[in-house]
Design a protein around this motif. Structure first.
Motif, PDB file in Angstrom:
ATOM      1  N   VAL A  54      16.924   3.915  16.300  1.00 37.92           N
ATOM      2  CA  VAL A  54      15.496   3.611  16.404  1.00 37.92           C
ATOM      3  C   VAL A  54      14.715   4.867  16.052  1.00 37.92           C
ATOM      4  N   ASN A  55      13.520   4.695  15.520  1.00 32.19           N
ATOM      5  CA  ASN A  55      12.659   5.842  15.287  1.00 32.19           C
ATOM      6  C   ASN A  55      11.968   6.170  16.609  1.00 32.19           C
ATOM      7  N   GLU A  56      12.591   7.094  17.352  1.00 34.63           N
ATOM      8  CA  GLU A  56      12.128   7.357  18.708  1.00 34.63           C
ATOM      9  C   GLU A  56      10.818   8.141  18.735  1.00 34.63           C
ATOM     10  N   LEU A  63      15.053  -1.867  -3.513  1.00 28.52           N
ATOM     11  CA  LEU A  63      15.544  -0.544  -3.109  1.00 28.52           C
ATOM     12  C   LEU A  63      14.906  -0.179  -1.778  1.00 28.52           C
ATOM     13  N   ASP A  64      15.609  -0.539  -0.715  1.00 30.19           N
ATOM     14  CA  ASP A  64      15.072  -0.274   0.626  1.00 30.19           C
ATOM     15  C   ASP A  64      15.348   1.168   1.027  1.00 30.19           C
ATOM     16  N   GLY A  65      14.409   1.741   1.764  1.00 24.63           N
ATOM     17  CA  GLY A  65      14.560   3.138   2.187  1.00 24.63           C
ATOM     18  C   GLY A  65      14.144   4.088   1.085  1.00 24.63           C
ATOM     19  N   SER A  66      13.214   3.630   0.254  1.00 22.14           N
ATOM     20  CA  SER A  66      12.924   4.381  -0.976  1.00 22.14           C
ATOM     21  C   SER A  66      12.329   5.763  -0.712  1.00 22.14           C
ATOM     22  N   SER A  67      11.767   5.973   0.496  1.00 11.62           N
ATOM     23  CA  SER A  67      11.231   7.317   0.758  1.00 11.62           C
ATOM     24  C   SER A  67      12.374   8.331   0.866  1.00 11.62           C
ATOM     25  N   ARG A  85      21.739   7.335  16.625  1.00 11.03           N
ATOM     26  CA  ARG A  85      22.110   7.487  15.215  1.00 11.03           C
ATOM     27  C   ARG A  85      21.037   6.813  14.380  1.00 11.03           C
ATOM     28  N   TYR A  86      20.159   7.582  13.778  1.00  9.43           N
ATOM     29  CA  TYR A  86      19.079   6.975  12.992  1.00  9.43           C
ATOM     30  C   TYR A  86      18.965   7.674  11.645  1.00  9.43           C
ATOM     31  N   ILE A  87      19.277   6.916  10.610  1.00  8.04           N
ATOM     32  CA  ILE A  87      19.190   7.458   9.252  1.00  8.04           C
ATOM     33  C   ILE A  87      17.770   7.276   8.720  1.00  8.04           C
ATOM     34  N   LEU A 131      16.809  -1.023  16.292  1.00  5.24           N
ATOM     35  CA  LEU A 131      15.534  -1.584  16.756  1.00  5.24           C
ATOM     36  C   LEU A 131      14.396  -1.110  15.875  1.00  5.24           C
ATOM     37  N   TYR A 132      13.506  -2.021  15.526  1.00  5.46           N
ATOM     38  CA  TYR A 132      12.191  -1.594  15.015  1.00  5.46           C
ATOM     39  C   TYR A 132      11.154  -2.462  15.692  1.00  5.46           C
ATOM     40  N   PRO A 133      10.710  -2.019  16.898  1.00  2.00           N
ATOM     41  CA  PRO A 133       9.773  -2.848  17.670  1.00  2.00           C
ATOM     42  C   PRO A 133       8.365  -2.761  17.101  1.00  2.00           C
ATOM     43  N   SER A 145      10.172 -10.731  -4.045  1.00  5.23           N
ATOM     44  CA  SER A 145      10.614  -9.347  -3.837  1.00  5.23           C
ATOM     45  C   SER A 145       9.588  -8.573  -3.025  1.00  5.23           C
ATOM     46  N   GLU A 146      10.080  -7.558  -2.324  1.00  5.47           N
ATOM     47  CA  GLU A 146       9.160  -6.676  -1.599  1.00  5.47           C
ATOM     48  C   GLU A 146       8.135  -6.055  -2.542  1.00  5.47           C
ATOM     49  N   GLU A 147       8.537  -5.837  -3.771  1.00  2.79           N
ATOM     50  CA  GLU A 147       7.680  -5.097  -4.698  1.00  2.79           C
ATOM     51  C   GLU A 147       6.633  -5.944  -5.410  1.00  2.79           C
ATOM     52  N   SER A 180      17.055   4.504   7.057  1.00  6.83           N
ATOM     53  CA  SER A 180      17.293   3.665   5.891  1.00  6.83           C
ATOM     54  C   SER A 180      17.964   2.412   6.457  1.00  6.83           C
ATOM     55  N   LEU A 181      17.235   1.320   6.495  1.00 10.87           N
ATOM     56  CA  LEU A 181      17.688   0.145   7.237  1.00 10.87           C
ATOM     57  C   LEU A 181      19.100  -0.282   6.868  1.00 10.87           C
ATOM     58  N   VAL A 182      19.372  -0.351   5.579  1.00 12.17           N
ATOM     59  CA  VAL A 182      20.680  -0.846   5.149  1.00 12.17           C
ATOM     60  C   VAL A 182      21.796   0.082   5.638  1.00 12.17           C
ATOM     61  N   TYR A 209      12.795 -10.795   3.326  1.00 11.13           N
ATOM     62  CA  TYR A 209      13.815 -10.141   2.481  1.00 11.13           C
ATOM     63  C   TYR A 209      14.445  -8.906   3.145  1.00 11.13           C
ATOM     64  N   GLU A 210      14.064  -8.599   4.385  1.00 10.68           N
ATOM     65  CA  GLU A 210      14.755  -7.513   5.096  1.00 10.68           C
ATOM     66  C   GLU A 210      15.466  -8.084   6.335  1.00 10.68           C
ATOM     67  N   ALA A 211      14.675  -8.617   7.280  1.00 13.59           N
ATOM     68  CA  ALA A 211      15.273  -9.071   8.548  1.00 13.59           C
ATOM     69  C   ALA A 211      16.191 -10.284   8.357  1.00 13.59           C
ATOM     70  N   GLY A 236       0.801  -1.210   0.000  1.00 16.31           N
ATOM     71  CA  GLY A 236       0.000   0.000   0.000  1.00 16.31           C
ATOM     72  C   GLY A 236       0.840   1.269   0.000  1.00 16.31           C
ATOM     73  N   GLU A 237       2.140   1.136  -0.344  1.00 18.48           N
ATOM     74  CA  GLU A 237       3.003   2.300  -0.363  1.00 18.48           C
ATOM     75  C   GLU A 237       3.208   2.740  -1.815  1.00 18.48           C
ATOM     76  N   THR A 238       3.454   4.023  -1.980  1.00 16.58           N
ATOM     77  CA  THR A 238       3.684   4.495  -3.337  1.00 16.58           C
ATOM     78  C   THR A 238       5.031   3.986  -3.837  1.00 16.58           C
ATOM     79  N   PRO A 241       4.492  -4.659  13.658  1.00 12.28           N
ATOM     80  CA  PRO A 241       5.851  -4.262  13.331  1.00 12.28           C
ATOM     81  C   PRO A 241       5.933  -3.781  11.880  1.00 12.28           C
ATOM     82  N   LYS A 242       7.030  -3.170  11.481  1.00 12.83           N
ATOM     83  CA  LYS A 242       7.105  -2.611  10.123  1.00 12.83           C
ATOM     84  C   LYS A 242       7.938  -3.443   9.160  1.00 12.83           C
ATOM     85  N   LEU A 243       9.060  -3.957   9.632  1.00 12.31           N
ATOM     86  CA  LEU A 243      10.011  -4.554   8.686  1.00 12.31           C
ATOM     87  C   LEU A 243       9.613  -5.986   8.338  1.00 12.31           C
TER      88      LEU A 243
HETATM   89  P1  AHM Z   1      10.759   0.443   2.737  1.00 12.71           P
HETATM   90  O1  AHM Z   1      11.127  -0.993   2.523  1.00 12.71           O
HETATM   91  O2  AHM Z   1       9.357   0.724   2.317  1.00 12.71           O
HETATM   92  O3  AHM Z   1      11.755   1.385   2.172  1.00 12.71           O
HETATM   93  O4  AHM Z   1      10.683   0.674   4.341  1.00 12.71           O
HETATM   94  C1  AHM Z   1      11.675   0.206   5.142  1.00 12.71           C
HETATM   95  C2  AHM Z   1      12.407   1.363   5.758  1.00 12.71           C
HETATM   96  C3  AHM Z   1      13.726   0.950   6.335  1.00 12.71           C
HETATM   97  O5  AHM Z   1      14.766   1.204   5.433  1.00 12.71           O
HETATM   98  C4  AHM Z   1      13.867   1.811   7.559  1.00 12.71           C
HETATM   99  O6  AHM Z   1      14.609   1.190   8.560  1.00 12.71           O
HETATM  100  C5  AHM Z   1      12.459   2.016   7.983  1.00 12.71           C
HETATM  101  O7  AHM Z   1      11.645   1.843   6.843  1.00 12.71           O
HETATM  102  C6  AHM Z   1      12.236   3.388   8.505  1.00 12.71           C
HETATM  103  O8  AHM Z   1      10.931   3.502   8.947  1.00 12.71           O
HETATM  104  P2  AHM Z   1      10.430   4.806   9.737  1.00 12.71           P
HETATM  105  O9  AHM Z   1      10.371   5.882   8.712  1.00 12.71           O
HETATM  106  O10 AHM Z   1       9.082   4.388  10.243  1.00 12.71           O
HETATM  107  O11 AHM Z   1      11.393   5.088  10.829  1.00 12.71           O
END
Ligand code: AHM
Ligand code: MG
Length: 343
Positions: free
Chosen positions: A210-212, A118-122, A243-245, A263-265, A93-95, A247-249, A282-284, A64-66, A276-278
């Protein structure tokens, strides 16, 4: 001052293959085909700001993501690099909602490739590092087209896993279980060169990722753990750094090199339906395979990630991953909370 040995990724894979005298070279071919796709994706990511490829397509993926255009591009390139080699029996694939068959005209092989193209596509259009994640399994069905059961194997059954970070440089990290190795792409010669041999994750980190902003949605054990990290650490005399970018990778890669915990609880605002999100498959799982091969750990908080039996292709899972000390400590906080003991 300089490395005396120049080792390309292809040379490294071929040398690893010699440890298996019966190997037919299928895995080596698989990695070489994948590498080609990664180089093409890297080239496109690097010029993304220069061409009209940025922005969303009007399609949505099954989560359901763009879908960003580069996601679609990466998906297409990996599929086209991998569909005809006679090595794979299917992909996932995720896609793509269902498993991806190998076209009828091509030979079916013994391996399965799972990937997040392409993880972290946002983050694509903000010039933040993004990445590709992949895992490889051997098939469990006897022959012909791969089936869902070939894909839904526990992560501990992976024969290889890896990721690529498209960052300030492009780096590919992979493992077949005995050592984790990083290769940096030299775009001028189009080769991945060994830059990080035998990566070992430090036993204990100094930072957490972590996304605090989600703090209020966490269970009490997770909240207490993160509060604990803000206290002065006996060893370093400082609190853990955040330290939170996002972008999981990229977050994982930093923690792999310097130590730390990601962490992504679950979202526990509805305790009957924690979300949970991840994604497990193909990610964890690929990152869990890598972190264990580097001496670290990955857990749901209560179970080793690599032991989780997947029941659906796109199933999500809580993830804590990184340095052994830190992952263990998180699990202890969670266990104390679940036992109703003072945290
Ligand atoms: P995506 O697979 O749709 O790109 O989402 C996964 C991404 C990870 O790279 C990252 O760790 C996480 O979503 C970030 O989520 P949030 O924005 O909720 O912190
Ligand atoms: Mg993803």
């Amino acid at each position: 001052m300089f490395n005396t040995k120049l080792v390309t990724l292809n040379r490294h894979i071929l040398e690893e293959q010699t440890a298996f005298p019966d190997a037919k070279g299928d895995f080596t071919s698989l990695m070489m085909d994948l590498t080609l796709a990664f180089k093409i994706i890297s080239r496109e990511v690097n010029k993304a700001g220069l061409v009209e490829i940025l922005g969303a397509t009007d399609e949505e993926n099954i989560q359901g993501e763009t879908v960003m255009k580069l996601d679609a591009f990466a998906q297409d390139r990996i599929f086209k690099a991998m569909d005809h080699g006679g090595i794979l029996c299917c992909m996932a694939s995720e896609e793509v909602e269902h498993i991806i068959p190998i076209p009828p005209k091509f030979t079916k092989g013994n391996y399965i490739l799972v990937f997040d193209p392409l993880d972290g596509s946002s983050n694509i259009d903000k010039n933040v590092s993004i990445g590709t994640i992949f895992g490889v399994f051997r098939r469990v069905t006897p022959a012909g087209d791969g089936k869902l059961e070939d894909v839904l194997q526990q992560g501990c059954k992976q024969v290889a896993a890896g990721y690529v970070v498209y960052g300030s440089s492009t780096i590919l990290v992979y493992s077949t279980g005995s050592g984790v190795h990083g290769f940096t792409l030299d775009p001028s010669v189009g080769e991945f060169l060994l830059s990080h041999p035998d990566i070992r994750i430090p036993h204990k980190g100094k930072s957490y990722s972590v996304n605090e902003g989600n703090f209020n949605t966490w269970d009490e054990g997770t909240k207490a753990y993160v509060q604990h990290l803000k206290e002065v650490d006996k060893e370093t005399q400082r609190p853990y750094g955040l330290r939170y970018i996002g972008s999981l990778v990229a977050d994982f890669h930093r923690n792999l090199l310097t130590g730390g915990v990601f962490l992504y609880p679950s979202n526990c605002t509805d305790p009957k339906n924690p979300k949970p999100k991840l994604r497990l498959v193909y990610e964890a799982n690929p990152l869990a395979f890598l972190v264990e091969a580097a001496g670290g750990k990955a857990s749901t908080g209560t179970q080793r990630i690599l032991d989780v039996q997947p029941t659906a292709l796109h199933q999500r899972v809580p993830l804590v991953i990184g340095s052994t000390y830190d992952v263990d400590q998180y699990c202890q906080f969670l266990a104390r909370q679940q036992a109703g003991a003072p945290i």
